[in-house]
Structure formats: structure tokens, C-alpha cells
Motif scaffolding. Structure first.
Motif, PDB file in Angstrom:
ATOM      1  N   UNK A 188       1.729  -2.882  -9.752  1.00  0.00           N
ATOM      2  CA  UNK A 188       2.027  -2.395  -8.311  1.00  0.00           C
ATOM      3  C   UNK A 188       1.722  -2.775  -7.573  1.00  0.00           C
ATOM      4  N   UNK A 189       2.201  -2.627  -6.018  1.00  0.00           N
ATOM      5  CA  UNK A 189       1.323  -2.932  -5.299  1.00  0.00           C
ATOM      6  C   UNK A 189       1.083  -1.445  -4.530  1.00  0.00           C
ATOM      7  N   UNK A 190       0.559  -0.603  -4.201  1.00  0.00           N
ATOM      8  CA  UNK A 190       0.971   0.487  -3.768  1.00  0.00           C
ATOM      9  C   UNK A 190       0.449   0.796  -1.874  1.00  0.00           C
ATOM     10  N   UNK A 191       0.795   1.782  -1.143  1.00  0.00           N
ATOM     11  CA  UNK A 191       0.943   2.111  -0.450  1.00  0.00           C
ATOM     12  C   UNK A 191      -0.345   2.671   0.313  1.00  0.00           C
ATOM     13  N   UNK A 192      -0.980   1.748   1.478  1.00  0.00           N
ATOM     14  CA  UNK A 192      -2.699   1.980   1.422  1.00  0.00           C
ATOM     15  C   UNK A 192      -2.426   3.912   2.053  1.00  0.00           C
TER      16      UNK A 192
END
Length: 142
Positions: A52-56
């Protein structure tokens, strides 16, 4: 005892296909395994399932709608609540992980529910390898 790979695959089966037939649960499982075997995806079952893409600002929080498998980033608790479906998912996951059932999915590496129409699916209609129950399966590697 349930191993990490079995747990990850079982959670994916549970959330993606718990109300579906055994064949459909296997098909969903083999998509994960085909990704593990591909150079385009992570090398482990858990890494594929949780890709997934995760919050920075919070690298443990996936961005909504930015996951390979929607259940992981839909904002709903991931713990199974239906005991029988969870036990069935673990059973299927074990059989797949330990290669007790041959992979019949012809390299399928993507799927979606048959009631949604993602652009990647519309643009790859010629790469459909199976339609099983509520899912359409694709081999996008070829």
C-alpha cells in the motif's frame, strides 16, 4: 499454530472472499501467490497482502483506497468476526501455502469484484483468465 504467511493469506481470503465458494477463495489466494512469484511484486505473502501507500506523517497508516487489496485500507477493523468463515479462510490458506492444491489460475495477478469497473480492468479485457463467482481475474504480466 498459524504462521505469518498463513495468517496474512487467511486475512486476505476472509476479507476478499469469505462469502464465496471454495473455488473462488482459492482463486483469490492464487492471485496472491502469483504476485509473490512475480518480480513486479514483493517476495512474501504478507508484503503482497499489505502492499500500500502509507501516510508520510504516520507510516503505519495506509492511505484510503491506495492498497492492493481494499480491505486493508478501508478504515474498518481487520479482525475477523465470523468464526466459521475465519476457520475456513485459515484452512484454505494452509492448503495454498503448503502447495497441497495446484495453482489453476494461469498466472492471474489481479482481480476485481464483478460489480465494479476499474479502468485497469476495462483497458485489459483481453487479459481475463477467469470469471469465478463475484470476481473477474486477469493476468496482466503477459
Amino acid at each position: 499454530m498459524i504462521t505469518g504467511a498463513v495468517m496474512c493469506l487467511a486475512l486476505n481470503i476472509y476479507h476478499e472472499a469469505r462469502s464465496q465458494s471454495l473455488v473462488e477463495q482459492l482463486a483469490v489466494s492464487f492471485v496472491v501467490m502469483n504476485r509473490v512469484d512475480s518480480e513486479k511484486y514483493p517476495d512474501t505473502v504478507c508484503d503482497v497482502v499489505y502492499q500500500a501507500k502509507f501516510h508520510k506523517s504516520n507510516p503505519t497508516l495506509p492511505i484510503r483506497n491506495a492498497c492492493q487489496f481494499s480491505w486493508f485500507c478501508n478504515g474498518i477493523k481487520d479482525e475477523p468476526t465470523q468464526q466459521k468463515a475465519w476457520e475456513d479462510a485459515q484452512y484454505v490458506a494452509r492448503r495454498v501455502i503448503y502447495k497441497e492444491i495446484p495453482n489453476f489460475m494461469e498466472g492471474a495477478d489481479h482481480y476485481h469484484a464483478n460489480y465494479v469497473y476499474p479502468n485497469w480492468g476495462i483497458n485489459n479485457a483481453d487479459k481475463v483468465v477467469a470469471k469465478i463467482g463475484a470476481h473477474v481475474f486477469y493476468n496482466l504480466e503477459d
